[in-house]
Write a protein that holds these residues in place. Structure first.
Motif, PDB file in Angstrom:
ATOM      1  N   LYS A  77      59.151  60.726  10.761  1.00 33.10           N
ATOM      2  CA  LYS A  77      58.134  60.891  11.810  1.00 33.10           C
ATOM      3  C   LYS A  77      58.026  59.611  12.640  1.00 33.10           C
ATOM      4  CE  LYS A  77      54.563  62.823  13.909  1.00 33.10           C
ATOM      5  NZ  LYS A  77      54.213  61.722  14.786  1.00 33.10           N
ATOM      6  N   THR A  78      57.961  58.452  11.958  1.00 34.11           N
ATOM      7  CA  THR A  78      57.895  57.171  12.671  1.00 34.11           C
ATOM      8  C   THR A  78      59.155  56.935  13.488  1.00 34.11           C
ATOM      9  OG1 THR A  78      56.530  56.281  10.872  1.00 34.11           O
ATOM     10  CG2 THR A  78      57.550  54.700  12.353  1.00 34.11           C
ATOM     11  N   TRP A  79      60.311  57.253  12.892  1.00 31.27           N
ATOM     12  CA  TRP A  79      61.585  57.036  13.588  1.00 31.27           C
ATOM     13  C   TRP A  79      61.654  57.890  14.857  1.00 31.27           C
ATOM     14  CZ3 TRP A  79      66.890  57.125  10.570  1.00 31.27           C
ATOM     15  CH2 TRP A  79      67.796  56.302  11.245  1.00 31.27           C
ATOM     16  N   SER A  80      61.137  59.105  14.785  1.00 31.37           N
ATOM     17  CA  SER A  80      61.109  59.970  15.964  1.00 31.37           C
ATOM     18  C   SER A  80      60.262  59.334  17.071  1.00 31.37           C
ATOM     19  CB  SER A  80      60.553  61.342  15.591  1.00 31.37           C
ATOM     20  OG  SER A  80      60.367  62.148  16.725  1.00 31.37           O
ATOM     21  N   ASP A  81      59.101  58.758  16.677  1.00 30.21           N
ATOM     22  CA  ASP A  81      58.257  58.087  17.672  1.00 30.21           C
ATOM     23  C   ASP A  81      58.974  56.888  18.288  1.00 30.21           C
ATOM     24  OD1 ASP A  81      56.311  59.930  17.075  1.00 30.21           O
ATOM     25  OD2 ASP A  81      55.249  58.624  15.665  1.00 30.21           O
ATOM     26  N   VAL A  82      59.725  56.132  17.464  1.00 25.97           N
ATOM     27  CA  VAL A  82      60.452  54.966  17.965  1.00 25.97           C
ATOM     28  C   VAL A  82      61.515  55.396  18.969  1.00 25.97           C
ATOM     29  CG1 VAL A  82      62.002  53.089  17.306  1.00 25.97           C
ATOM     30  CG2 VAL A  82      59.992  53.592  15.904  1.00 25.97           C
ATOM     31  N   MET A  83      62.265  56.433  18.630  1.00 24.34           N
ATOM     32  CA  MET A  83      63.323  56.913  19.527  1.00 24.34           C
ATOM     33  C   MET A  83      62.739  57.457  20.830  1.00 24.34           C
ATOM     34  SD  MET A  83      66.334  56.364  18.240  1.00 24.34           S
ATOM     35  CE  MET A  83      65.610  54.777  17.819  1.00 24.34           C
ATOM     36  N   GLU A  84      61.575  58.100  20.729  1.00 19.89           N
ATOM     37  CA  GLU A  84      60.929  58.616  21.938  1.00 19.89           C
ATOM     38  C   GLU A  84      60.533  57.466  22.863  1.00 19.89           C
ATOM     39  OE1 GLU A  84      57.168  61.498  23.235  1.00 19.89           O
ATOM     40  OE2 GLU A  84      57.563  61.042  21.128  1.00 19.89           O
ATOM     41  N   LYS A  85      59.977  56.387  22.282  1.00 22.51           N
ATOM     42  CA  LYS A  85      59.608  55.229  23.104  1.00 22.51           C
ATOM     43  C   LYS A  85      60.844  54.510  23.658  1.00 22.51           C
ATOM     44  CE  LYS A  85      55.111  55.413  22.784  1.00 22.51           C
ATOM     45  NZ  LYS A  85      54.285  55.663  23.978  1.00 22.51           N
ATOM     46  N   SER A  86      61.998  54.679  22.969  1.00 26.12           N
ATOM     47  CA  SER A  86      63.240  54.053  23.428  1.00 26.12           C
ATOM     48  C   SER A  86      63.997  54.952  24.398  1.00 26.12           C
ATOM     49  CB  SER A  86      64.133  53.724  22.227  1.00 26.12           C
ATOM     50  OG  SER A  86      63.471  52.859  21.340  1.00 26.12           O
ATOM     51  N   ASN A  87      63.387  56.112  24.767  1.00 30.14           N
ATOM     52  CA  ASN A  87      63.985  57.066  25.712  1.00 30.14           C
ATOM     53  C   ASN A  87      65.237  57.737  25.161  1.00 30.14           C
ATOM     54  OD1 ASN A  87      62.020  56.609  27.677  1.00 30.14           O
ATOM     55  ND2 ASN A  87      63.134  54.826  28.461  1.00 30.14           N
ATOM     56  N   ASP A  88      65.421  57.691  23.859  1.00 29.48           N
ATOM     57  CA  ASP A  88      66.539  58.400  23.226  1.00 29.48           C
ATOM     58  C   ASP A  88      65.974  59.713  22.680  1.00 29.48           C
ATOM     59  OD1 ASP A  88      68.779  59.279  21.977  1.00 29.48           O
ATOM     60  OD2 ASP A  88      69.243  57.375  20.991  1.00 29.48           O
ATOM     61  N   PHE A  89      65.782  60.681  23.580  1.00 28.02           N
ATOM     62  CA  PHE A  89      65.059  61.898  23.220  1.00 28.02           C
ATOM     63  C   PHE A  89      65.861  62.791  22.287  1.00 28.02           C
ATOM     64  CE2 PHE A  89      63.415  60.559  27.393  1.00 28.02           C
ATOM     65  CZ  PHE A  89      62.101  60.336  27.025  1.00 28.02           C
ATOM     66  N   ILE A  90      67.192  62.712  22.371  1.00 24.67           N
ATOM     67  CA  ILE A  90      68.004  63.524  21.446  1.00 24.67           C
ATOM     68  C   ILE A  90      67.777  63.077  20.014  1.00 24.67           C
ATOM     69  CG2 ILE A  90      70.362  64.097  20.788  1.00 24.67           C
ATOM     70  CD1 ILE A  90      71.118  63.892  23.729  1.00 24.67           C
ATOM     71  N   LYS A  91      67.834  61.757  19.783  1.00 16.75           N
ATOM     72  CA  LYS A  91      67.559  61.236  18.435  1.00 16.75           C
ATOM     73  C   LYS A  91      66.120  61.527  18.022  1.00 16.75           C
ATOM     74  CE  LYS A  91      71.390  59.020  17.234  1.00 16.75           C
ATOM     75  NZ  LYS A  91      72.127  59.309  16.003  1.00 16.75           N
ATOM     76  N   ALA A  92      65.192  61.390  18.971  1.00 16.96           N
ATOM     77  CA  ALA A  92      63.790  61.667  18.655  1.00 16.96           C
ATOM     78  C   ALA A  92      63.620  63.099  18.180  1.00 16.96           C
ATOM     79  CB  ALA A  92      62.912  61.399  19.874  1.00 16.96           C
ATOM     80  N   LEU A  93      64.263  64.037  18.890  1.00 19.83           N
ATOM     81  CA  LEU A  93      64.174  65.443  18.488  1.00 19.83           C
ATOM     82  C   LEU A  93      64.832  65.662  17.127  1.00 19.83           C
ATOM     83  CD1 LEU A  93      63.503  68.409  19.056  1.00 19.83           C
ATOM     84  CD2 LEU A  93      65.687  68.579  20.291  1.00 19.83           C
ATOM     85  N   GLU A  94      65.998  65.020  16.932  1.00 15.88           N
ATOM     86  CA  GLU A  94      66.706  65.180  15.651  1.00 15.88           C
ATOM     87  C   GLU A  94      65.850  64.697  14.480  1.00 15.88           C
ATOM     88  OE1 GLU A  94      70.575  63.245  13.360  1.00 15.88           O
ATOM     89  OE2 GLU A  94      70.340  62.984  15.530  1.00 15.88           O
TER      90      GLU A  94
END
Length: 848
Positions: free
Chosen positions: A366-383
């Motif tokens: 869950k935290t990693w998804s938030d980090v990826m979302e803030k980093s604009n890596d939405f594919i990783k965030a979704l994954e």
């Protein structure tokens, strides 16, 4: 002679009466001897069964003990019977046969109860509680342990303390802190009265922990200080540092952070001096880190967390390593340091996977998804968010299934115990009825024997009286004949004898009257006995009727409970059906997401082939400079770094660029950059390198429609571009953030880049600077992006940096280009040391 016959006859008449009276006594003695023999044989068999159990021959032990119990059952010996059933329960316990062991222990408990042996009864209750505790049924265990404590006669004994402590432990496992605390206090007081320090300290530790859990920190601190004094006197360093750690935690909860740190530091000092215990130090440094964080000291917090994670690795506590890594990820994320947050999220997932800590892994994704979302890596965030949802739903489903299984298991254990209790009650009722019937038969037999004996006594008494009368008559006749012989001289005596005879006759009549009265009284006694027999028979009938009514009531209650259980089962089956349908829907959605992910991955793979086709071949520089190399390592499938080169006349243009982002966004920018350079090359007259960069910047700004507004995306690229005249060896260079290195005769010359990107910037109207130089044969040129220098790794997990890169290039510049590339790759891999590649890497080397 006649007198002797009469005496002999009397002796023979009396002797049968004496013999008849001894027969019951002889029979009773034989019965007692037989009971003692059977009892001794049964005890020996029980001892033999115990020996068989110890040697592992459980089947033989069961047969031996069961045979001994068959012998004991008819003897009413409560102690051997209870010990036999307890031994049978121990045998079944070693075989994990739950129903048999519980049946045996409950029968042992019943026998001790009938024998009024309270302490033994309490000991069996404790054994049953231990069996329930091992089975994980802590509510049942606490009930049995508490009953054992209430049953034992000596409340200030070691056994009573153990029963109270076991009750507390059971309540503790049920998370019932107040009840657990009550029983630990009870046990602790008994241990203290018995001067049993081991038991007392054990209870005090648990009391302090429970006070801390309940927010009663002052009480917890007082107990910990008492324990500190005890362990200091005993020289127990291990327990002492643990108590100091716990005391520091209590101080932290009291918001006395400075005192908490003092306790933690004291524990650290003692622990390190006594020998490194990484398991303990992991917890200690974690507590110190949280305290430093609360006090706002970020530097000390990070230092303590790093020490905690190092000790977690040393002690093999992957679950704790994952937990600490997740805390660090959250801290860096809150500080908007997404790079470090990403690193620690990755470490958390790896450690949680190795330790199977699924809850920690769920939180980390869950935290990693938030980090990826803030980093604009939405594919990783979704994954990562999908992984979080998958683990969360799986854990919740497993918990619900586990709860249902546990409830069903507890109901099954309750049903088994109730069934066993009913069976034992039925056996006891049957045994009571059988004993009642046997007692009634024995009573009737004894009454019959008494009647027979009474008749024999009456007959003997009548014969004795008749013989006495005959004897009196013979005496009278003898006296009369003697008086006749003596003659008239004894006439007076005859009168006297006549008088005596009349008296004797009166006595005889009186004795006959007494005999009649005795017979009348005996008849009255017999009538009274018959009345008592009728009363006993009536009472037994009433008792049997009451027992039957109680059994009927129990059966009715059992039927009602079974009906309620059936209704509960139907409700559970309905819930299970709903859960199965929801689970099927979740699995269907998961398959859809996996298909979409696969489609996205296939698209990216295809984009990679397109990008590879657009870029020049990896050895394109060798067309102009044979001793050259390209080191190109994308972070993802597609890259945001790209290289480009063209020849116009005798001049060769070569460029190395780093676009904003990496992966798919960076790849799009790289395609734009490549296309714009081709367009500039094909449509413009090239004068110098700076002019190319100025035109490239204009193309990027126009294509991305950048206006310089607040909040607008700052997409663009960093680039090193050089123009080399193959005939005159003139060099023109211009750079956007990326410099050019020239190694000449063992000295590194740096051509600086302008501190602005290709794209919108505060200095967007400032032109790029052109740097010129005349190259020499043997010069080594290096164009590169920032991926190599920014890679994290090494023993401290830091960036590689530019200075070590410069030293490395100076070290290898005189080697052939292929060897230089191999050394750069080897150094890069060693530096990563298990860390993930953070950016695309691109280095171009050209030997003039």
């Amino acid at each position: 002679m006649k007198t002797g016959k009469i005496i002999t006859f009397l002796l023979l008449s009396v002797f049968p009466v004496i013999t008849t009276g001894q027969e019951p006594a002889v029979t009773d003695s034989l019965q007692i001897l037989a009971r003692k023999a059977d009892s001794a044989r049964a005890v020996l068999m029980l001892e033999h069964g115990r020996a068989q159990m110890v040697s592992g021959k459980t089947d033989s032990a069961i047969i031996t003990v069961t045979s001994a119990l068959d012998i004991i059952s008819g003897l009413n010996l409560y102690k051997p019977e209870a010990e036999g059933y307890r031994l049978l329960g121990d045998i079944y316990s070693s075989r994990s046969s739950w129903q048999e062991l519980l049946t045996s222990y409950l029968k042992s408990l019943s026998a001790f109860n009938r024998g009024r042996m309270k302490d033994d009864e309490a000991d069996v209750m404790k054994t049953i509680g231990e069996a329930y505790f091992r089975a994980g049924l802590y509510a049942k265990a606490s009930s049995w342990f508490g009953e054992a404590f209430n049953t034992i006669t000596l409340k200030n004994s070691l056994q009573a303390a153990e029963y109270a402590e076991a009750t507390a432990r059971s309540w503790f496992y049920q998370s019932s802190d107040s009840l657990a605390l009550k029983w630990y206090r009870e046990a602790g007081l008994i241990y203290e009265n018995l001067h049993n320090n081991e038991g007392l300290t054990r209870c005090l530790l648990n009391e302090a922990f429970l006070h801390s859990q309940m927010g009663e920190y002052d009480r917890a601190e007082a107990i910990y200080l008492r324990l500190l004094e005890y362990y200091a006197q005993a020289g127990n360093t291990k327990q002492r540092v643990q108590i100091l750690n716990n005391t520091g935690f209590v101080k932290f909860r009291q918001k006395d952070f400075q005192s908490a740190l003092e306790k933690f530091r004291e524990a650290e000092t003692i622990s390190l001096s006594a020998g490194n215990d990484p398991h303990f130090l992991t917890d200690l440094y974690s507590n110190m880190a949280i305290t430093w964080q609360t006090m706002g000291n970020q530097r000390e917090m990070l230092r303590s967390f790093n020490q905690a994670i190092e000790n977690a690795r040393a002690s093999g506590r992957k679950d704790e390593e994952a937990r600490i890594a997740h805390l660090l990820a959250l801290i860096y994320f809150n500080r908007q340091d997404n790079y470090h947050a990403d690193l620690y999220c990755r470490e958390c997932v790896e450690s949680a996977s190795r330790s199977a800590s699924m809850r920690t892994m769920q939180d980390c994704y869950k935290t990693w998804s938030d980090v990826m979302e803030k980093s604009n890596d939405f594919i990783k965030a979704l994954e990562y968010y999908e992984k979080y949802l998958s683990i969360r739903d799986s854990l919740n489903f497993e918990e619900r299934i586990g709860e249902q299984k546990e409830a069903a298991r507890q109901q099954e254990f309750d049903r088994i115990e109730q069934q066993i209790r009913l069976g034992i009650a039925g056996e006891e009722i049957s045994s009571l009825e059988m004993k009642t019937l046997k007692a009634e038969a024995a009573r009737r037999e004894n009454e019959l024997k008494l009647l027979v004996k009474q008749q024999e006594l009456d007959r003997s008494e009548k014969e004795r009286l008749a013989q006495s009368l005959v004897l009196e008559r013979e005496r009278f006749q003898l006296t009369k004949r003697e008086q006749e012989v003596v003659s008239l001289r004894q006439q007076q005596r005859i009168d006297s004898l006549e008088l005596d005879r009349k008296r004797n006759e009166a006595l005889v009549l009186e004795q006959a009257n007494r005999l009649l009265e005795s017979e009348k009284r005996q008849q009255e006694i017999n009538l009274e006995r018959e009345k008592q027999v009728r009363r006993y028979t009536t009472g037994i009938g009433i008792l049997i009727t009451l027992v039957a009514v109680m059994i009927l009531a129990g059966l009715i209650s059992t039927r009602k409970k079974n009906q309620r259980l059936a209704e509960s089962k139907r409700e559970i089956e309905k819930i299970n059906s709903d859960l199965e349908s929801k689970n099927a829907e979740i699995l269907k959605q998961k398959e859809i997401i996996e298909q979409k992910n696969q489609a996205i991955t296939d698209s990216i793979q295809y984009a990679s082939r397109i990008q590879t086709a657009v870029l020049p071949p990896a050895d394109f520089l060798s067309e102009w400079w044979p001793d050259s190399f390209i080191l190109f390592r994308p972070r993802d499938i597609v890259s945001g770094d790209f290289y480009w080169g063209r020849q116009k006349g005798s001049r060769v243009i070569a460029a190395v660029a780093d676009c904003t982002g990496h992966g798919v966004p960076g790849a799009f920018m790289s395609m734009l950059g490549n296309a714009f350079l081709d367009e500039i090359y094909n449509t413009t007259e090239i004068t110098d390198a700076a002019a190319i960069l100025n035109m490239l910047r204009d193309e990027v700004i126009n294509a991305l429609k950048q206006k310089g507004l607040t909040g607008e995306a700052r997409d663009g690229m960093d680039i090193s571009l050089c123009i080399i005249d193959l005939e005159s060896l003139r060099l023109d260079y211009a750079g956007a953030n990326n410099p050019l290195y020239i190694v000449r005769e063992g000295r590194l010359i740096k051509k600086p880049a302008d501190k602005m990107p290709i794209g919108i910037h505060v200095t967007e109207f400032a032109p790029f600077n052109n740097h010129s130089d005349i190259l020499r044969k043997g010069d080594m040129l290096y164009l590169f992006t920032d991926g190599y220098a920014d890679q994290f790794g090494g023993p401290k997990g830091k960036k590689f940096m530019y200075k070590p890169l410069q030293n490395l290039l100076l070290k290898i510049h005189d080697r052939p280009a292929a060897e230089q590339k191999e050394e750069l790759v080897r150094t890069f891999d060693e530096w990563m040391n298990g860390y993930e590649q953070v950016d695309d890497v691109l280095i171009a080397g050209i030997r003039i």
